[in-house]
Design an enzyme around this catalytic site. Structure first.
Site: not given
Ligand code: CA2
Length: 147
Positions: A19, A24, A75, A78, A81, A88, A99, A101, A103, A108, A112
């Site tokens: 998705r 991503y 990574n 979620a 945040h 800790d 760290e 990410h 994206s 965003r 985030r």
């Molecule tokens: O950009 C990143 O790597 C994040 O850590 C990805 C997290 C998001 O909550 C952070 O704010 C940024 C989300 C990962 C979930 O990725 C999905 C990808 C495809 C389908 C469902 C979830």
């Protein structure tokens, strides 16, 4: 003994490639693991690549890394945040932390743009997709070579 880096992936990253490719990318987590393994081999280091949807499990892995690994790449997804527990654990583990990410979290949603985990990070890579993991591996290897 060869250096080993723990690479931890947080919740929902097991869904990568299914998705939101516009955010991503199209790579799956298995693709990213393969690319990391190749990069690590070229750097002469080992990796332990993991994913969990559970905060407590991630905390336990970081605690264990203290005695089994030389650095942590994370990574936290979620949990970046929300999680003081992961912050800790990283502060207590005494290892270099990078760290990552996929994206650019600063482009965003407002929520985030703050990561608790960043307070424990020696460096942060974001917005570069899979390449961010490979850059983090290079950076971790470089930090360890200076120790
Ligand atoms: O950009 C990143 O790597 C994040 O850590 C990805 C997290 C998001 O909550 C952070 O704010 C940024 C989300 C990962 C979930 O990725 C999905 C990808 C495809 C389908 C469902 C979830």
């Amino acid at each position: 003994m060869a250096l080993k880096i723990l690479i931890v992936n947080g919740p929902n990253l097991n869904m990568l490639g299914t998705r939101e490719p516009e955010i991503y990318g199209t790579k799956t987590l298995a693709d990213i693991e393969r690319a990391c393994a190749e990069k690590a081999e070229s750097l002469g280091i080992g990796i332990d690549f993991r994913q969990s949807n559970c905060e407590g499990e991630i905390v336990s892995w970081i605690q264990q890394a203290r005695s089994s690994c030389n650095a942590v790449i994370i990574n936290p997804a979620a949990y970046s945040h929300t999680s003081v527990a992961i912050l800790d654990a990283l502060l207590a583990c005494g290892l270099p932390v990078i760290e990552v990410h996929l994206s650019n979290i600063f482009r965003r949603d407002e929520f985030r743009r703050h990561s608790f985990v960043s307070q424990a990070a020696d460096g942060i890579v974001c917005g570069l997709g899979e390449q961010g993991y490979l850059l983090a591996l290079e950076a971790a290897a470089s930090l360890l070579s200076k120790e």
